[in-house]
Design an enzyme around this catalytic site. Sequence first.
Site, mmCIF file in Angstrom:
data_model
loop_
_atom_site.group_PDB
_atom_site.id
_atom_site.type_symbol
_atom_site.label_atom_id
_atom_site.label_comp_id
_atom_site.label_asym_id
_atom_site.label_seq_id
_atom_site.Cartn_x
_atom_site.Cartn_y
_atom_site.Cartn_z
ATOM 1 N N ILE A 199 5.774 -2.987 -7.545
ATOM 2 C CA ILE A 199 5.064 -2.014 -7.832
ATOM 3 C C ILE A 199 5.300 -0.711 -6.878
ATOM 4 O O ILE A 199 5.568 -0.965 -5.460
ATOM 5 C CB ILE A 199 3.542 -1.950 -7.083
ATOM 6 C CG1 ILE A 199 3.094 -3.227 -8.015
ATOM 7 C CG2 ILE A 199 2.472 -0.845 -7.532
ATOM 8 C CD1 ILE A 199 1.531 -3.930 -7.528
ATOM 9 N N ARG A 200 6.177 0.372 -7.529
ATOM 10 C CA ARG A 200 6.669 1.113 -6.750
ATOM 11 C C ARG A 200 7.862 0.538 -5.503
ATOM 12 O O ARG A 200 7.708 0.961 -4.413
ATOM 13 C CB ARG A 200 5.791 2.229 -6.120
ATOM 14 C CG ARG A 200 5.488 3.057 -7.176
ATOM 15 C CD ARG A 200 4.744 4.403 -6.581
ATOM 16 N NE ARG A 200 3.423 3.966 -5.962
ATOM 17 C CZ ARG A 200 3.322 4.144 -4.571
ATOM 18 N NH1 ARG A 200 3.906 5.255 -3.898
ATOM 19 N NH2 ARG A 200 2.089 3.645 -3.929
ATOM 20 N N CYS B 236 6.219 -5.471 0.170
ATOM 21 C CA CYS B 236 6.332 -3.990 -0.184
ATOM 22 C C CYS B 236 6.327 -2.909 0.707
ATOM 23 O O CYS B 236 7.174 -2.833 1.609
ATOM 24 C CB CYS B 236 5.222 -3.787 -1.351
ATOM 25 S SG CYS B 236 5.956 -2.472 -2.405
ATOM 26 N N GLY C 252 0.817 -1.265 0.148
ATOM 27 C CA GLY C 252 0.215 -0.094 0.002
ATOM 28 C C GLY C 252 0.957 1.252 0.095
ATOM 29 O O GLY C 252 1.751 1.278 -1.050
ATOM 30 N N GLU C 253 0.772 1.995 1.230
ATOM 31 C CA GLU C 253 1.755 3.267 1.237
ATOM 32 C C GLU C 253 2.251 3.225 2.496
ATOM 33 O O GLU C 253 1.333 3.507 3.631
ATOM 34 C CB GLU C 253 0.752 4.416 0.938
ATOM 35 C CG GLU C 253 1.705 5.758 0.820
ATOM 36 C CD GLU C 253 2.974 5.692 0.035
ATOM 37 O OE1 GLU C 253 3.063 5.075 -1.013
ATOM 38 O OE2 GLU C 253 4.024 6.037 0.757
ATOM 39 N N SER C 254 3.415 3.114 2.709
ATOM 40 C CA SER C 254 4.136 2.971 4.054
ATOM 41 C C SER C 254 3.850 4.126 4.932
ATOM 42 O O SER C 254 3.593 3.985 5.856
ATOM 43 C CB SER C 254 5.241 2.681 3.998
ATOM 44 O OG SER C 254 6.263 3.512 3.125
ATOM 45 N N GLU D 2 0.867 -11.965 -3.219
ATOM 46 C CA GLU D 2 -0.589 -12.210 -3.109
ATOM 47 C C GLU D 2 -1.209 -11.793 -4.433
ATOM 48 O O GLU D 2 -2.610 -12.064 -4.704
ATOM 49 C CB GLU D 2 -1.042 -11.223 -2.097
ATOM 50 C CG GLU D 2 -1.117 -9.854 -2.176
ATOM 51 C CD GLU D 2 0.411 -9.075 -2.209
ATOM 52 O OE1 GLU D 2 1.265 -9.741 -2.056
ATOM 53 O OE2 GLU D 2 0.414 -7.881 -2.158
ATOM 54 N N HIS E 133 4.970 -8.594 -4.409
ATOM 55 C CA HIS E 133 3.508 -8.970 -3.928
ATOM 56 C C HIS E 133 3.190 -10.218 -4.559
ATOM 57 O O HIS E 133 2.446 -10.558 -5.506
ATOM 58 C CB HIS E 133 2.511 -7.759 -4.726
ATOM 59 C CG HIS E 133 2.568 -6.401 -4.112
ATOM 60 N ND1 HIS E 133 2.094 -6.108 -3.075
ATOM 61 C CD2 HIS E 133 3.395 -5.506 -4.741
ATOM 62 C CE1 HIS E 133 2.246 -4.607 -2.921
ATOM 63 N NE2 HIS E 133 3.210 -4.294 -3.815
HETATM 64 N N1 LIG Z 1 3.305 -1.506 -3.527
HETATM 65 C C1 LIG Z 1 3.814 -0.486 -2.541
HETATM 66 O O1 LIG Z 1 3.478 -1.230 -1.536
HETATM 67 C C2 LIG Z 1 4.386 0.629 -2.827
HETATM 68 C C3 LIG Z 1 5.245 0.893 -1.349
HETATM 69 C C4 LIG Z 1 5.351 2.447 -1.418
HETATM 70 N N2 LIG Z 1 6.403 2.923 -2.602
HETATM 71 C C5 LIG Z 1 5.601 3.108 -0.043
HETATM 72 O O2 LIG Z 1 6.618 3.535 0.106
HETATM 73 O O3 LIG Z 1 5.005 2.272 0.938
#
Ligand SMILES: NC(=O)CC[C@H](N)C(=O)O
Length: 196
Positions: free
Chosen positions: A139-140, A82, A50-52, A177, A175
Amino acid sequence: MSSTPVIGVLALQGDVREHLIALAAADAVARPVRRPEELAEVDGLVIPGGESTTISKLAELFGLMEPLRERIAAGLPVYGTCAGLIMLADKILDPRSGQETFGGIDMIVRRNAFGRQNESFEAGVTVAGIDTPVEGVFIRAPWVESVGGTVEVLAEHEGHIVAVRQGNVLATSFHPELTGDHRIHELFVDMVRAER
Ligand SMILES: NC(=O)CC[C@H](N)C(=O)O
């Protein structure tokens, strides 16, 4: 035979549903965790991507930061993907201001290391303990910049560390999942079973 382990998925933000499905396919009882009381009831925990920075803020807000740190220190098996890997790092190289982690793995991570959203990609990744490569969805994605002496490096991609384990804590930059290949979730469920 021991009973089926109960594994939580931290459900503050991110791809919670996919992890619940993957864990169920790997023979665990899977349930979302949002509150300290729910955390207290699980045998293991997955921290999704997600987004940390958002997960960090919400964990504070939901009163989960300290309880989860304590349970990790007490040996709770945890698997982060991630953003979840970032949350399990003792140190972030490039944190946003105020960004905190749960910690648990003696490593330094670099956020968005493999590029921005439009640079997301898939690649076969050879993971120690799994006989054929898994499909890595990045993903990023972060990578692990460096690890302490007791951290096991389980996988690298193009010379960068993308999967690690330290004791009860497992983390991948990618990921699993999202792929329908549940072998990494099975590995984690085995870690949880071994602890019970
Ligand atoms: N797919 C992801 O979980 C991306 C991580 C995201 N770039 C972060 O800093 O949290």
